[in-house]
Design a protein around this motif. Structure first.
Motif, PDB file in Angstrom:
ATOM      1  N   GLU A   1      75.635  68.914  -5.629  1.00  0.00           N
ATOM      2  CA  GLU A   1      76.797  67.663  -4.167  1.00  0.00           C
ATOM      3  C   GLU A   1      76.628  67.344  -3.095  1.00  0.00           C
ATOM      4  O   GLU A   1      75.673  66.445  -2.177  1.00  0.00           O
ATOM      5  CB  GLU A   1      77.941  67.580  -4.628  1.00  0.00           C
ATOM      6  N   ILE A   2      76.515  68.516  -2.540  1.00  0.00           N
ATOM      7  CA  ILE A   2      76.095  68.948  -0.640  1.00  0.00           C
ATOM      8  C   ILE A   2      74.645  68.874  -0.548  1.00  0.00           C
ATOM      9  O   ILE A   2      74.384  68.122   0.126  1.00  0.00           O
ATOM     10  CB  ILE A   2      76.208  70.535  -0.851  1.00  0.00           C
ATOM     11  N   ALA A   3      73.034  69.215  -1.340  1.00  0.00           N
ATOM     12  CA  ALA A   3      71.934  69.177  -0.586  1.00  0.00           C
ATOM     13  C   ALA A   3      71.986  67.036  -1.258  1.00  0.00           C
ATOM     14  O   ALA A   3      71.101  66.808   0.232  1.00  0.00           O
ATOM     15  CB  ALA A   3      71.244  69.917  -1.724  1.00  0.00           C
ATOM     16  N   GLU A   4      72.717  67.178  -2.175  1.00  0.00           N
ATOM     17  CA  GLU A   4      71.627  65.271  -2.093  1.00  0.00           C
ATOM     18  C   GLU A   4      72.582  64.297  -0.692  1.00  0.00           C
ATOM     19  O   GLU A   4      71.751  63.511  -0.573  1.00  0.00           O
ATOM     20  CB  GLU A   4      72.194  64.988  -3.460  1.00  0.00           C
ATOM     21  N   LYS A   5      73.362  64.691  -0.060  1.00  0.00           N
ATOM     22  CA  LYS A   5      73.703  64.272   0.699  1.00  0.00           C
ATOM     23  C   LYS A   5      72.963  65.164   2.172  1.00  0.00           C
ATOM     24  O   LYS A   5      72.993  64.802   3.243  1.00  0.00           O
ATOM     25  CB  LYS A   5      74.783  64.195   1.290  1.00  0.00           C
ATOM     26  N   GLY A   6      71.915  65.529   1.752  1.00  0.00           N
ATOM     27  CA  GLY A   6      71.099  65.794   3.235  1.00  0.00           C
ATOM     28  C   GLY A   6      71.346  67.435   3.742  1.00  0.00           C
ATOM     29  O   GLY A   6      70.996  67.383   4.597  1.00  0.00           O
ATOM     30  N   HIS A   7      72.620  68.127   3.167  1.00  0.00           N
ATOM     31  CA  HIS A   7      72.185  68.968   4.618  1.00  0.00           C
ATOM     32  C   HIS A   7      71.628  69.929   3.661  1.00  0.00           C
ATOM     33  O   HIS A   7      71.905  70.634   2.626  1.00  0.00           O
ATOM     34  CB  HIS A   7      73.942  68.937   3.777  1.00  0.00           C
ATOM     35  N   SER A   8      71.574  71.326   4.542  1.00  0.00           N
ATOM     36  CA  SER A   8      71.231  72.558   3.943  1.00  0.00           C
ATOM     37  C   SER A   8      71.888  73.725   3.402  1.00  0.00           C
ATOM     38  O   SER A   8      72.571  73.826   4.327  1.00  0.00           O
ATOM     39  CB  SER A   8      70.277  73.350   5.726  1.00  0.00           C
TER      40      SER A   8
ATOM     41  N   LEU B   1      65.906  69.902  -5.506  1.00  0.00           N
ATOM     42  CA  LEU B   1      66.666  69.493  -5.076  1.00  0.00           C
ATOM     43  C   LEU B   1      65.918  70.855  -3.572  1.00  0.00           C
ATOM     44  O   LEU B   1      65.648  71.776  -4.027  1.00  0.00           O
ATOM     45  CB  LEU B   1      67.665  69.314  -4.898  1.00  0.00           C
ATOM     46  N   PRO B   2      65.720  70.030  -1.857  1.00  0.00           N
ATOM     47  CA  PRO B   2      65.738  71.230  -1.464  1.00  0.00           C
ATOM     48  C   PRO B   2      67.308  71.878  -1.098  1.00  0.00           C
ATOM     49  O   PRO B   2      67.285  72.139   0.132  1.00  0.00           O
ATOM     50  CB  PRO B   2      65.915  71.140   0.300  1.00  0.00           C
ATOM     51  N   ILE B   3      67.090  72.786  -2.467  1.00  0.00           N
ATOM     52  CA  ILE B   3      68.729  74.366  -1.817  1.00  0.00           C
ATOM     53  C   ILE B   3      67.492  75.801  -2.557  1.00  0.00           C
ATOM     54  O   ILE B   3      66.874  75.874  -2.872  1.00  0.00           O
ATOM     55  CB  ILE B   3      68.956  74.295  -3.417  1.00  0.00           C
ATOM     56  N   ASP B   4      67.886  76.335  -1.362  1.00  0.00           N
ATOM     57  CA  ASP B   4      67.561  77.918  -1.263  1.00  0.00           C
ATOM     58  C   ASP B   4      67.446  78.675  -1.955  1.00  0.00           C
ATOM     59  O   ASP B   4      69.507  78.572  -2.008  1.00  0.00           O
ATOM     60  CB  ASP B   4      67.814  78.679  -0.097  1.00  0.00           C
ATOM     61  N   GLN B   5      67.355  79.250  -2.651  1.00  0.00           N
ATOM     62  CA  GLN B   5      67.933  80.491  -4.414  1.00  0.00           C
ATOM     63  C   GLN B   5      67.441  81.819  -4.047  1.00  0.00           C
ATOM     64  O   GLN B   5      66.558  82.275  -3.916  1.00  0.00           O
ATOM     65  CB  GLN B   5      67.743  79.827  -5.515  1.00  0.00           C
ATOM     66  N   TYR B   6      68.781  82.407  -3.703  1.00  0.00           N
ATOM     67  CA  TYR B   6      68.782  83.825  -3.430  1.00  0.00           C
ATOM     68  C   TYR B   6      69.270  84.456  -4.659  1.00  0.00           C
ATOM     69  O   TYR B   6      69.684  84.417  -5.111  1.00  0.00           O
ATOM     70  CB  TYR B   6      68.633  84.116  -2.390  1.00  0.00           C
ATOM     71  N   THR B   7      68.105  84.982  -6.018  1.00  0.00           N
ATOM     72  CA  THR B   7      68.812  85.435  -7.093  1.00  0.00           C
ATOM     73  C   THR B   7      68.481  87.270  -6.362  1.00  0.00           C
ATOM     74  O   THR B   7      67.614  88.365  -4.845  1.00  0.00           O
ATOM     75  CB  THR B   7      68.127  85.482  -8.200  1.00  0.00           C
ATOM     76  N   GLY B   8      69.564  88.619  -7.600  1.00  0.00           N
ATOM     77  CA  GLY B   8      69.345  89.396  -6.609  1.00  0.00           C
ATOM     78  C   GLY B   8      69.946  90.450  -5.615  1.00  0.00           C
ATOM     79  O   GLY B   8      70.016  91.004  -5.745  1.00  0.00           O
ATOM     80  N   MET B   9      70.606  89.107  -5.546  1.00  0.00           N
ATOM     81  CA  MET B   9      71.023  89.475  -3.567  1.00  0.00           C
ATOM     82  C   MET B   9      73.244  89.805  -4.538  1.00  0.00           C
ATOM     83  O   MET B   9      73.644  88.624  -4.702  1.00  0.00           O
ATOM     84  CB  MET B   9      70.673  88.079  -2.972  1.00  0.00           C
TER      85      MET B   9
END
Lengths: 486, 419, 124
Positions: free
Chosen positions: B23-30, B77-85
């Motif tokens: 929802e947040i990324a769809e509105k263009g927020h990082s 979507l432009p979402i940064d994903q950090y796994t194992g963190m």
């Protein structure tokens, strides 16, 4: 030909481990034999972890003298062995003038024993020393030298140090027979293993009476006094800044509120004489007793904060003192029995005392020039700053893998535990604290099991909670026929 | 130490975190998601049974399928994903937050963000929490741990099992264990009614002739090394009746005795936790008492269906968007649980926009009525065909119902169930 | 005979009382249903007597370091008495990655028209 040792210590609890470490500073070939799968799995794993303040018993008792000496030795021991230990001080809270008179007697004991800094306190001073105390407190006693320790970590460290200096450890070695021939004891385990030894030290805790009998030494009976305790969450408001004792009764020091070194709160223990040495069960009645007693001392103690409960056993003898002597019936056989409270506190002094007995009885003690009292300190994630963590992970990426999220235990610490020989789930728990927190292993048990498999090459079926038949899983999908029931 | 700057950081990559992030990324927020496990999806990955997604996707999916739908959405979507963190700390600097997290790949990382969404989910209550007396052998598992062992690792916890608690995970595990060939001897429930959904009672117990003992407790556990059996005692008028205690031999005990929102990181950040839900107390924007820290999903309150987690989290995402855009809805007024309601969340409402509440009943009843009153005046009365504690109730209140009502700072909305 | 069946068509969970003559070949018209609050109870009750079916979810072995099992499900409800034979078959299967959610693991099980498909993707 069985391996021959100068000294065999039976029992790898705090007493046995402390003695073994003491002996490891001399040119002796020493072995510790333990019936359980890991050290500290008997009396030493489940107790209050108190380093006592030297006022509960008068000077006539051996245990009183060893308690005072042991207490003093703890600072150096911590420097060398890095186990969690804090001199937080002990308060004894009195709620009536009658109780105050008992407290005055404790104070007399303390003064006579030489307990440093002990003082009598009025109502205001008690609440100043421990603001969470019940406001009805009349007065009490303060022993600043008292403290708290993680008992199993102390034993692990003592044994690690002993092993580093040449002591051998044989686990799952349950002594079946011990016979003396030509100045040598032959000791046989139930699984058929054999060793030979010139000296035998009986530090078998609850089972000292049985071991003594097996070797044909003195006949006596260990009476087991069982104690149930509850552990409260780290966030519990009940966490005090001092150990809080009630005024003791005739047979027990009473039920206390203990702020553990790792930030949890412990309440208990009960004290019930039982017949079955293996009855580790908890009961509802004692649960109620403990909480009403604890709330009398510290009213904010709440049942809502319980994470777990456990049972501990105290090995007691008639007369209630320690029994540390050369056997009068068997040569070079030393009894170290009845080591109940304050055994943990006294343990380093017991080790010296036993060493002196051996020396007086002809054992030649030559100091090892290469004896090293220090063990390596395993960095703990939870005690490290952000910068330290960053550095730890850079050096060893396993510090970046959290396994136990409640206690913040990383894969690196689990691996260290396994490499140090603690590879059952309880062994790992006592070494690292993984599975000891509020989820009690709900999230991390399978992760720990996988690391054990990888590090030791065992299969999931081989992993146990604490040895014996305490397996975790022993079947996989496809092993059972489905549909046989419905 | 590595430093990263984004507008929003979401703690947890399960159903709540993924929905909010989308929802947040769809509105263009990082936005960045920090997930402690090695894959996104959270607990859904081990819930291999079906019954998910009827509301959100209008079809019946399994847990992994539901998770994968959302993984595909966030991957687009432009979402940064950090796994194992793992996140260790949120440092509130008013205008921004510093969030510290670490992983074996990245070391310690400092994230500088404007808003944080708590989406860590919940954990299971365990033996200590219910205080079951007896010995302490191996073989006592929480149902979720057993589920993980069976469904992902293919390991069976034991041959003869007793399950404590009729919560949905316990019921689902009764069927799963039966389907892998273990025997489930009984399910023991302390309440006089089942804690799980009716369809699970039917399909997971009745199908397998597994007895459900209502108003019973496991009063003692036996076994030295491994569980050897349990005593089961009925409660009569809420009191144990020891004479009617019976024994069942078993080697495994599964506990399905409730879930608790997992808020350790929240508490450290100064977030106030509600006694009713064990989750953060939030206002109508799902914002906690710490400005810029929001919460959604099971970390806020334990939901019955993942679809509702998603719905709530999408809304949470939109509230975060408003916050970032400086359009957060204004005055917030109190909300209270009324008669027969165990909890209600959020704990505040606004008259500037529509409000949605989730609540849990304390009673089991057909043909109940939901009554909403504002400062003692009834404003909504709605029929509820059936209410029971295990099924969440949702309630929407339109803004125009509240607008012209002369709200003042002491105004209080009360939602109750009439029996 | 009379059986009590809990209807799961909605959360109310009516306790249906279902009566029929058990002659080995029950016909729909011979089934009497009581205690249903709505018509969905009639349909559910009859289906539970005539041909009870369930969707089955399970796992198959997979050759991967990430997980030992991969989840699967039937594409529709399967007759109850076919469930255990299906499970026995599924437990013998070992899949190799890559697997995509929706991949068919087992086709047209016992001519039921029901397939078993993977419900999780695994690239390696």
């Amino acid at each position: 030909m069985p391996e021959t040792y100068d000294v065999t210590v039976i029992g790898a609890g705090v007493t046995g481990a402390a003695i073994a470490r003491k002996l490891s500073s001399y040119k002796l070939k020493t072995v510790v034999v333990e019936k359980e799968c890991d050290v500290s799995f008997g009396v030493s794993k489940a107790n209050s972890g108190i380093i006592h303040g030297g006022f509960h018993h008068d000077f006539s008792a051996l245990k009183s003298r060893l308690e005072i000496r042991g207490n003093i030795l703890f600072d150096q021991l911590k420097e060398e062995l890095h186990f969690p230990f804090k001199r937080c001080g002990i308060v004894v809270a009195a709620f009536s003038s009658d109780e105050m008179r008992t407290v005055e007697k404790l104070y007399e004991n303390g003064i006579q024993n030489g307990a440093v800094g002990i003082e009598l306190c009025n109502h205001d001073r008690m609440l100043y020393l421990e603001p969470k105390l019940n406001k009805d407190v009349v007065g009490g006693l303060f022993a600043p030298g008292g403290g708290i320790v993680e008992p199993y970590r102390l034993v692990f460290s003592l044994m690690e140090s002993a092993k580093k200096n040449g002591v051998e450890l044989l686990t799952k070695f349950k002594v079946k027979s011990g016979t003396l021939k030509n100045d040598l004891y032959t000791i046989e385990a139930e699984d058929g293993r054999n060793i030979q030894s010139r000296w035998v030290i009986n530090a078998a805790g609850l089972y000292c009476d049985e071991i003594s009998c097996i070797f044909g030494a003195e006949e006596y009976t260990i009476n087991v006094r069982k104690g149930e305790e509850f552990l409260l969450d780290k966030n519990a408001t009940a966490y005090t800044s001092r150990v809080v004792f009630p005024v003791p009764s005739k047979d027990s020091k009473g039920m206390l509120v203990i702020p553990t070194v790792e930030g949890t709160t412990m309440v208990g223990p009960t004290a019930t004489i039982i017949d079955n040495k293996e009855d580790y069960s908890t009961t509802k009645e004692n649960f109620k007793k403990i909480f009403s007693s604890a709330r009398r001392l510290v009213p904010v103690v709440s049942e809502r904060d319980i994470t777990t409960s456990f049972t501990g056993m105290r090995p007691t003898l008639e007369g209630d003192d320690f029994y540390i002597e050369m056997s009068k019936k068997k040569d070079r056989f030393i009894q170290v029995a009845g080591i109940q409270s304050p055994g943990l506190t006294a343990s380093p002094a017991i080790a010296e005392y036993v060493k002196d007995i051996m020396k007086r009885n002809g054992l030649e003690l030559i100091e090892k020039p290469d004896y090293d009292p220090n063990i390596d300190k395993v960095p703990r994630f939870r005690n490290s700053s952000k910068e330290e963590i960053d550095k730890l992970i850079e050096e060893n990426p396993a510090y970046g893998e959290i396994i136990c999220r409640c206690e913040n235990i990383t894969e690196a610490e689990i691996i260290a535990s396994i490499r140090e020989g603690h590879d059952s789930l309880d062994g790992i728990k006592f070494y690292t604290r993984a599975r000891m927190g509020r989820c009690q292993g709900g999230f991390c048990t399978y992760k720990i099991m996988k690391i054990v498999c990888r590090e030791t090459g065992c299969s999931m079926n081989d992993i146990t909670k604490r040895g014996g038949e305490s397996w975790i899983v022993n079947k996989k999908i496809g092993d059972f026929t489905t549909g046989s029931k419905s | 130490m590595k430093k990263i700057e984004r507008e929003v950081l979401i703690i947890g990559g399960g159903s709540a975190g993924m929905a909010a992030a989308a929802e947040i990324a769809e509105k263009g927020h990082s936005v960045v998601i920090v997930e402690r496990e090695s894959t996104m999806g959270g607990i859904l990955n081990q819930c291999i049974h079906n019954g998910f997604g009827l509301h959100r996707f209008k079809e019946e999916l399994t847990g992994p399928e539901y998770a994968e739908r959302y993984v595909n959405i966030i991957n687009e979507l432009p979402i940064d994903q950090y796994t194992g963190m793992t996140v260790t700390e949120i440092d509130d600097q008013k205008d921004f937050k510093l969030v510290y997290a670490f992983s074996s790949h990245e070391g310690m990382v400092e994230f500088k963000v404007k808003a944080v969404v708590l989406a860590m989910g919940c954990r299971e209550r365990n033996r200590g929490n219910i205080g079951t007396p007896g010995s302490r052998p191996s073989g006592v598992f929480t149902a979720g741990l057993a589920q993980r062992l069976v469904n992902i690792d293919g390991l069976i916890p034991g041959k003869k099992c007793v399950i404590v608690g009729s919560g949905d995970i316990g019921l689902i595990m009764a069927r799963r264990l039966s389907w892998v060939g273990a025997d489930v001897q009984a399910v023991v429930e302390i309440q006089p009614y089942p804690a799980g959904l009716t369809r699970n009672i039917v399909q997971c117990l009745n199908d397998f002739n597994i007895p459900l003992h209502l108003s019973h407790i496991v009063s003692k556990i036996y076994g030295k090394d491994r569980v050897e059996g349990v005593d089961i005692t009925p409660l009569i008028d809420g009191i144990e009746a020891p004479v009617q205690t019976f024994h069942i031999d078993c080697d495994t005990l599964l506990l399905s005795v409730g879930l608790v929102p997992d808020n350790e990181v929240s508490k450290k950040a100064g977030v106030i936790i509600s006694n009713q839900t064990s989750g953060p107390a939030v206002d109508g924007n799902l914002m906690t008492n710490v400005e810029g820290i929001f919460a959604c999903g099971n970390v806020l309150h334990v939901h019955d269906l993942v679809d509702f987690v998603t719905e709530e989290s999408i809304r949470c995402g939109s509230y975060v968007n408003s916050y970032l855009e400086g359009k957060t809805k204004g005055s917030q007024y109190s909300v209270m649980a009324g008669a027969n309601v165990r909890y209600i969340t959020p704990n505040k409402f606004t008259s500037d926009s529509d409000n949605k509440f989730y609540l849990r009943s304390m009673i089991v009843k057909n043909q109940a009525e939901l009554v909403v009153s504002l400062d003692g005046r009834e404003i909504i009365r709605k029929k509820q065909k059936h209410v029971q504690p295990s099924e969440m109730i949702s309630c929407e209140i339109k803004a125009d119902l509240l607008k012209s009502t002369g709200l003042n700072e002491k105004s209080r909305l009360e939602i109750g169930l009439k029996s | 005979m009379t059986r009590e069946i809990i209807c799961i068509s909605c959360p109310i969970g009516c306790h249906l009382s279902v009566s029929y003559r058990d002659n080995g070949n029950v016909q729909e018209k011979d089934i009497q249903i009581e205690n249903n609050k709505c018509s969905r109870g009639l349909i559910y009750g009859k289906e539970e007597i005539l041909s009870p079916k369930r969707v089955v979810t399970a796992t198959c072995a997979i050759d991967s370091i990430h997980m030992a099992r991969i989840p699967v499900k039937t594409t529709g409800a399967l007759l109850k008495n076919s469930i255990y034979p299906l499970l026995e078959d599924l437990y013998k299967i070992k899949l190799m990655p890559p697997v995509s959610a929706g991949d068919i693991v087992l086709e047209n099980f016992m001519n039921s028209g029901i397939n078993v498909i993977a419900t999780r993707s695994l690239s390696r």
